[in-house]
Design a protein around this motif. Structure first.
Motif, PDB file in Angstrom:
ATOM      1  N   ALA A 255      -7.119   4.493   7.028  1.00  0.00           N
ATOM      2  CA  ALA A 255      -7.180   3.608   5.865  1.00  0.00           C
ATOM      3  C   ALA A 255      -5.929   2.739   5.715  1.00  0.00           C
ATOM      4  N   GLY A 256      -5.032   2.795   6.666  1.00  0.00           N
ATOM      5  CA  GLY A 256      -3.741   2.115   6.559  1.00  0.00           C
ATOM      6  C   GLY A 256      -3.778   0.708   7.097  1.00  0.00           C
ATOM      7  N   PRO A 257      -2.621   0.155   7.358  1.00  0.00           N
ATOM      8  CA  PRO A 257      -1.323   0.815   7.287  1.00  0.00           C
ATOM      9  C   PRO A 257      -0.775   0.874   5.859  1.00  0.00           C
ATOM     10  N   PHE A 258       0.010   1.910   5.598  1.00  0.00           N
ATOM     11  CA  PHE A 258       0.665   2.079   4.314  1.00  0.00           C
ATOM     12  C   PHE A 258       2.146   1.734   4.471  1.00  0.00           C
ATOM     13  N   ASP A 259       2.740   1.264   3.377  1.00  0.00           N
ATOM     14  CA  ASP A 259       4.122   0.792   3.410  1.00  0.00           C
ATOM     15  C   ASP A 259       5.142   1.879   3.081  1.00  0.00           C
ATOM     16  N   ALA A 260       4.738   2.864   2.268  1.00  0.00           N
ATOM     17  CA  ALA A 260       5.695   3.904   1.841  1.00  0.00           C
ATOM     18  C   ALA A 260       4.938   5.111   1.316  1.00  0.00           C
ATOM     19  N   LEU A 261       5.661   6.230   1.256  1.00  0.00           N
ATOM     20  CA  LEU A 261       5.156   7.486   0.701  1.00  0.00           C
ATOM     21  C   LEU A 261       6.134   7.945  -0.375  1.00  0.00           C
ATOM     22  N   PHE A 262       5.598   8.266  -1.570  1.00  0.00           N
ATOM     23  CA  PHE A 262       6.395   8.846  -2.644  1.00  0.00           C
ATOM     24  C   PHE A 262       5.970  10.295  -2.826  1.00  0.00           C
ATOM     25  N   CYS A 263       6.937  11.205  -2.765  1.00  0.00           N
ATOM     26  CA  CYS A 263       6.690  12.634  -2.983  1.00  0.00           C
ATOM     27  C   CYS A 263       7.284  13.006  -4.330  1.00  0.00           C
TER      28      CYS A 263
ATOM     29  N   ARG B  28       0.872  -1.179   0.000  1.00  0.00           N
ATOM     30  CA  ARG B  28       0.000   0.000   0.000  1.00  0.00           C
ATOM     31  C   ARG B  28       0.903   1.222   0.000  1.00  0.00           C
ATOM     32  N   ILE B  29       0.754   2.044  -1.040  1.00  0.00           N
ATOM     33  CA  ILE B  29       1.645   3.175  -1.276  1.00  0.00           C
ATOM     34  C   ILE B  29       0.839   4.474  -1.285  1.00  0.00           C
ATOM     35  N   LEU B  30       1.361   5.505  -0.646  1.00  0.00           N
ATOM     36  CA  LEU B  30       0.787   6.854  -0.714  1.00  0.00           C
ATOM     37  C   LEU B  30       1.623   7.689  -1.676  1.00  0.00           C
ATOM     38  N   LEU B  31       0.958   8.567  -2.414  1.00  0.00           N
ATOM     39  CA  LEU B  31       1.636   9.494  -3.323  1.00  0.00           C
ATOM     40  C   LEU B  31       1.229  10.918  -2.987  1.00  0.00           C
ATOM     41  N   CYS B  32       2.146  11.862  -3.124  1.00  0.00           N
ATOM     42  CA  CYS B  32       1.780  13.268  -2.959  1.00  0.00           C
ATOM     43  C   CYS B  32       2.593  14.112  -3.935  1.00  0.00           C
ATOM     44  N   GLY B  33       2.125  15.312  -4.179  1.00  0.00           N
ATOM     45  CA  GLY B  33       2.802  16.250  -5.080  1.00  0.00           C
ATOM     46  C   GLY B  33       3.719  17.161  -4.297  1.00  0.00           C
ATOM     47  N   ASP B  34       3.671  18.455  -4.634  1.00  0.00           N
ATOM     48  CA  ASP B  34       4.537  19.442  -3.982  1.00  0.00           C
ATOM     49  C   ASP B  34       4.351  19.455  -2.474  1.00  0.00           C
ATOM     50  N   VAL B  35       5.459  19.420  -1.748  1.00  0.00           N
ATOM     51  CA  VAL B  35       5.450  19.505  -0.290  1.00  0.00           C
ATOM     52  C   VAL B  35       5.921  20.894   0.154  1.00  0.00           C
TER      53      VAL B  35
END
Length: 161
Positions: free
Chosen positions: A29-37, A4-11
């Motif tokens: 809604a988790g748990p999530f394994d990683a976040l990609f920015c 389970r991966i989260l993605l986001c744009g500009d931080v």
């Protein structure tokens, strides 16, 4: 079970806001394994640098493994130069240079496996000068073309803008 991966744009360096939101989503809604920015990760003004550096220096915790490609903005050269000189980051690293625990810089271009997913990336903005931070070069693009010619599937391709 698939990752389970989260993605986001500009931080823009607003890591308090980012990780508060990540923690909230992780609880509901988790748990999530990683976040990609995939947008600009570093601050766009010096006023936000203290908040950002609290995470880089370790006084504030990063809740899940976080990978970023937007390697430009206020403070980026200092932080990324230190990460690139860290002895743990010596050698050829396509799965991210470790900035600190749970924070990884995806430099240039590459392809790596994370939780069984194939992740390819092109970091930074196009620059003819080929600066060390915040840009990618024609060599990075050529390396990605070579990866694309290899058999197999790319599950995630990260780039910006």
């Amino acid at each position: 079970m698939p990752p389970r991966i989260l993605l986001c744009g500009d931080v823009f360096g607003r890591l308090n806001q980012l990780f508060k939101r990540v923690s909230s989503v992780n609880k509901s809604a988790g748990p999530f394994d990683a976040l990609f920015c995939v947008g600009q990760f570093f601050p766009d003004s010096p006023e936000q640098l203290d908040e950002f550096m609290a995470y880089v220096e370790g006084s504030s915790q990063i809740p899940i493994p976080t990978y970023f490609i937007g390697d430009y903005g206020v403070g980026s050269a200092k932080v990324l130069l230190a990460a690139s000189k860290d002895s743990a980051n010596r050698g050829f690293k396509m799965d991210g240079l470790r900035v600190r625990e749970n924070l990884f810089w995806l430099k240039g271009s590459g392809n790596f496996s994370l939780f069984g997913l194939s992740v390819a990336y092109l970091s930074g903005r196009k620059s003819p000068e080929g600066q060390q931070f915040g840009t990618y070069s024609q060599d990075d693009v050529d390396a990605l073309r070579a990866i694309a010619e290899d058999p197999g599937i790319v599950d995630l391709f990260l780039t910006y803008p």
